[in-house]
Structure formats: structure tokens, C-alpha cells
Design a protein around this motif. Structure first.
Motif, PDB file in Angstrom:
ATOM      1  N   THR A  39       0.860  -1.171   0.000  1.00 20.57           N
ATOM      2  CA  THR A  39       0.000   0.000   0.000  1.00 20.57           C
ATOM      3  C   THR A  39       0.894   1.218   0.000  1.00 20.57           C
ATOM      4  N   PRO A  40       0.516   2.273  -0.727  1.00 24.10           N
ATOM      5  CA  PRO A  40       1.357   3.466  -0.744  1.00 24.10           C
ATOM      6  C   PRO A  40       1.682   3.947   0.655  1.00 24.10           C
ATOM      7  N   HIS A  41       2.963   4.275   0.846  1.00 22.00           N
ATOM      8  CA  HIS A  41       3.419   4.655   2.183  1.00 22.00           C
ATOM      9  C   HIS A  41       2.729   5.922   2.670  1.00 22.00           C
ATOM     10  N   GLY A  42       2.195   6.735   1.763  1.00 23.97           N
ATOM     11  CA  GLY A  42       1.597   7.992   2.190  1.00 23.97           C
ATOM     12  C   GLY A  42       0.200   7.852   2.731  1.00 23.97           C
ATOM     13  N   ASP A  43      -0.344   6.645   2.805  1.00 25.31           N
ATOM     14  CA  ASP A  43      -1.728   6.471   3.250  1.00 25.31           C
ATOM     15  C   ASP A  43      -1.789   5.438   4.365  1.00 25.31           C
ATOM     16  N   PRO A  44      -1.399   5.793   5.585  1.00 27.62           N
ATOM     17  CA  PRO A  44      -1.380   4.819   6.680  1.00 27.62           C
ATOM     18  C   PRO A  44      -2.763   4.269   7.010  1.00 27.62           C
ATOM     19  N   LYS A  45      -3.823   5.097   6.830  1.00 26.88           N
ATOM     20  CA  LYS A  45      -5.175   4.594   7.130  1.00 26.88           C
ATOM     21  C   LYS A  45      -5.538   3.445   6.197  1.00 26.88           C
ATOM     22  N   ALA A  46      -5.173   3.587   4.910  1.00 28.53           N
ATOM     23  CA  ALA A  46      -5.448   2.508   3.962  1.00 28.53           C
ATOM     24  C   ALA A  46      -4.618   1.270   4.293  1.00 28.53           C
ATOM     25  N   GLU A  47      -3.397   1.490   4.766  1.00 27.38           N
ATOM     26  CA  GLU A  47      -2.544   0.365   5.152  1.00 27.38           C
ATOM     27  C   GLU A  47      -3.138  -0.376   6.348  1.00 27.38           C
ATOM     28  N   VAL A  48      -3.685   0.371   7.310  1.00 30.66           N
ATOM     29  CA  VAL A  48      -4.340  -0.264   8.462  1.00 30.66           C
ATOM     30  C   VAL A  48      -5.514  -1.116   7.986  1.00 30.66           C
ATOM     31  N   ASP A  49      -6.345  -0.552   7.103  1.00 32.98           N
ATOM     32  CA  ASP A  49      -7.498  -1.310   6.595  1.00 32.98           C
ATOM     33  C   ASP A  49      -7.039  -2.574   5.869  1.00 32.98           C
ATOM     34  N   ARG A  50      -5.974  -2.434   5.056  1.00 30.13           N
ATOM     35  CA  ARG A  50      -5.480  -3.580   4.315  1.00 30.13           C
ATOM     36  C   ARG A  50      -4.981  -4.673   5.254  1.00 30.13           C
ATOM     37  N   LEU A  51      -4.241  -4.275   6.272  1.00 34.46           N
ATOM     38  CA  LEU A  51      -3.710  -5.260   7.211  1.00 34.46           C
ATOM     39  C   LEU A  51      -4.816  -5.974   7.965  1.00 34.46           C
ATOM     40  N   TYR A  52      -5.834  -5.222   8.380  1.00 27.11           N
ATOM     41  CA  TYR A  52      -6.945  -5.856   9.088  1.00 27.11           C
ATOM     42  C   TYR A  52      -7.708  -6.820   8.184  1.00 27.11           C
ATOM     43  N   ALA A  53      -7.958  -6.408   6.929  1.00 30.15           N
ATOM     44  CA  ALA A  53      -8.674  -7.290   6.009  1.00 30.15           C
ATOM     45  C   ALA A  53      -7.855  -8.545   5.728  1.00 30.15           C
ATOM     46  N   GLU A  54      -6.557  -8.373   5.538  1.00 30.70           N
ATOM     47  CA  GLU A  54      -5.678  -9.514   5.271  1.00 30.70           C
ATOM     48  C   GLU A  54      -5.644 -10.451   6.475  1.00 30.70           C
TER      49      GLU A  54
END
Length: 342
Positions: A39-54
């Protein structure tokens, strides 16, 4: 995480162990197949969502492997009980053969014609010879059956040993994957903690807003009076769990993951559901979302990796993710895959 009660002994070894091993191997292999897209490093909220979904996809895969491992362990226990019975039977047969051999020995080793010649009572001899013939025939039959029993015993021991080895390897693979998921969840928590308070609050509002998903009209809370007794009991159980923590791989009563909550809630109503959200999707009758009633299971995402229980008024009760307790959220909080009526 699954029952460990011992099954009642079966009349013979469970030949389904080989199939179960294969299924468990597939499930264990699937545990390593969770994508790890960047996930793009500039979007931590999207990274959190991705990690939780994964992590949630991996949780359901682990739950499936764990459930199958429990079933396989019970089959192994049953097979071991059968092996013990077979060994006792073999021992009894050997003892019986020993008695037959002793009887034959005591009858003497003379040639039958000589024994008849020297016998004081020919009729008594003939009677004893007839008994001896029967003993010899019986001994031959017992020897054949003993050989078959020993071969079966050896085969079952070898199969059970292979099953135990496969079970051990699969459980180790699942445990290793669990550690990987826990690392992902820890990373998500660290990322979430790094967000400013305002951004964390905005993310939480977005998670509970339905994300703008447009939904058809849904029945309100009065719909609860129309549901079956068991569905109503399951909803009551889910409501009793409100506020309890999300716990990875748990199915209550002190903590839950998403499918653990729905499984536990229906168990309180006397209905046994499968362990995973993917299996729960097929546990009843599909209905349109517009006809959802309290107690229906709402399954999310195309891979059915999340599930909640419809509670009426456009709300579900679910175990969202680590750090978020069991709670109400809008039914449209994420893409709905299907609705199942139990």
C-alpha cells in the motif's frame, strides 16, 4: 477453538482419515496464500485497513484448518481405540491357539494306525481322533484368522502413524502462520497509534458509517418479533456479547472473532454452525438483503471473510477487528456478499 471430546468407538477403523488429511493439507497450504500487496506509504489509514482485512482472511483460513485438525484428532483417537481392541482380540486368539496346541500335544504324537493298534479301547480312540481332527481344523482356521488380524492391525497402525505425522506438520504450519498474522495485526495497531487523534476518530467514523454504500429499505427493529424462536435467541445471545473484546481465533464466551461470535450466538440457541464465515454462508437459505430479518447472517467481501448478525433497523452485531469490541455497526459498513437465514 474446537471440541476435544472423544468419539464413541466405531466397529472398525475410520477410513476417512486419509481424506481428512488431504483436506487439512489443502487448508494449511491456503494459510500461506494470503496476499501481501503493498500500500502506498503515504496512506497509513489505507494500510491499516489492508492489514486488518488480510488478517481477517487469514483468521478464517486458520479457523478452518483448526476445525479440521480437531476432527482429524478425534478420528485418530477413534482409530487408536480400535487398534487397542484389535490388539486385545489378537492376544485372545493367540491364547486360544496355545490351548489348541496343548490339547493336540496331549493327544500324543503316535502315528494314528499305531495308536489304534495299541489302544485298549478302539472306540474311545476313534472318538478322541475325531476330536483331534476337529481341533486341527479349528487350529488351521484360527491361524488364518490370526494372520489376517495381525495384518489389519499393522496396516491400521501404519495409517494412524502417517495421519499423526501429517496432523503434526499441518498444525505447525498453522501455528507459524498464526504468528505471521499476529505480526501483521501488531503492525496495524502501531500504524493506528501513530495517527493523530483527529485522523483516528475520522477513520472510526468512516468504519461505522456504512462507507456510503446505498442499501435497499430494510426492516426496522420491530422485525425482531417476527423471527423464529431460535433466531431471536441467537440475537439475544449476540446482544449479551456486546462490549466483549475481539480475540483472534476465539469463539467465546469471553472473546470472539467474527465467525466465532455468530457460531457461539447460535450455539446458545441450540443450533450448531460451522466455524468459518465461508462455511456459515452456506449453512442456511440465501435471502435478499432487502428481506433481512434479525438473526440472519450478513456475509461481507467477495471472499466471505467477515460475517455479522443482522439485528434490525439496518444494523448488524459483529466482532469487527482487534481493539474494537463486539458492537453494532451499519449493515453497509463494507460490501455485502450475501445474507443467510439459519
Amino acid at each position: 477453538m474446537g471440541s476435544h471430546r472423544r468419539l464413541a468407538p466405531s466397529p472398525g477403523p475410520d477410513r476417512g482419515t486419509t481424506v481428512a488429511v488431504g483436506l487439512l493439507s489443502v487448508a494449511a497450504a491456503a494459510l500461506g496464500a494470503v496476499p501481501a500487496t503493498a500500500t502506498p506509504h503515504g496512506d497509513p489509514k489505507a494500510e491499516v485497513d489492508r492489514l486488518y482485512a488480510e488478517a481477517e482472511r487469514a483468521t478464517e483460513a486458520y479457523n478452518e484448518a483448526d476445525e479440521r485438525a480437531d476432527a482429524l484428532r478425534e478420528r485418530v483417537n477413534t482409530a487408536q481405540d480400535e487398534i487397542a481392541r484389535q490388539q486385545e482380540h489378537v492376544n485372545d486368539m493367540r491364547e486360544s491357539l496355545g490351548s489348541l496346541a496343548g490339547a493336540q500335544y496331549r493327544s500324543g504324537g503316535l502315528d494314528p494306525s499305531l495308536a489304534l493298534l495299541f489302544s485298549d479301547d478302539p472306540e474311545d480312540y476313534l472318538e478322541r481322533a475325531s476330536v483331534l481332527d476337529r481341533l486341527t481344523a479349528r487350529r488351521a482356521g484360527e491361524l488364518k484368522r490370526l494372520g489376517e488380524a495381525v495384518r489389519t492391525l499393522d496396516q491400521d497402525r501404519a495409517e494412524t502413524s502417517r495421519t499423526l505425522g501429517e496432523l503434526d506438520r499441518s498444525r505447525k504450519a498453522a501455528a507459524a502462520h498464526k504468528r505471521t498474522v499476529e505480526r501483521k495485526l501488531a503492525r496495524a495497531r502501531r500504524l493506528l497509534a501513530s495517527l493523530p487523534d483527529a485522523e483516528r476518530a475520522a477513520r472510526e467514523r468512516a468504519a461505522r458509517s456504512g462507507r456510503g454504500t446505498e442499501l435497499p429499505g430494510l426492516p426496522g427493529p420491530d422485525g425482531a418479533t417476527a423471527v423464529s424462536g431460535r433466531a431471536a435467541a441467537a440475537v439475544a445471545a449476540a446482544r449479551s456479547a456486546l462490549g466483549r473484546p475481539y480475540v483472534w481465533g476465539a469463539n467465546g464466551p469471553s472473546g470472539f472473532d467474527c465467525s466465532g461470535l455468530t457460531q457461539w450466538s447460535y450455539a446458545q440457541a441450540g443450533i450448531a454452525l460451522p466455524r468459518t464465515s465461508q462455511a456459515q454462508r452456506h449453512a442456511g437459505t440465501r435471502v435478499p438483503l432487502s428481506r433481512a430479518r434479525p438473526g440472519d447472517l450478513v456475509v461481507y467481501r467477495a471472499d466471505a471473510s467477515h460475517v455479522g448478525m443482522y439485528a434490525g433497523n439496518g444494523q448488524v452485531i459483529h466482532a469487527p477487528y482487534p481493539g474494537a469490541p463486539v458492537r453494532y455497526d451499519p449493515v453497509g459498513m463494507m460490501p455485502v456478499s450475501s445474507v443467510t437465514r439459519i
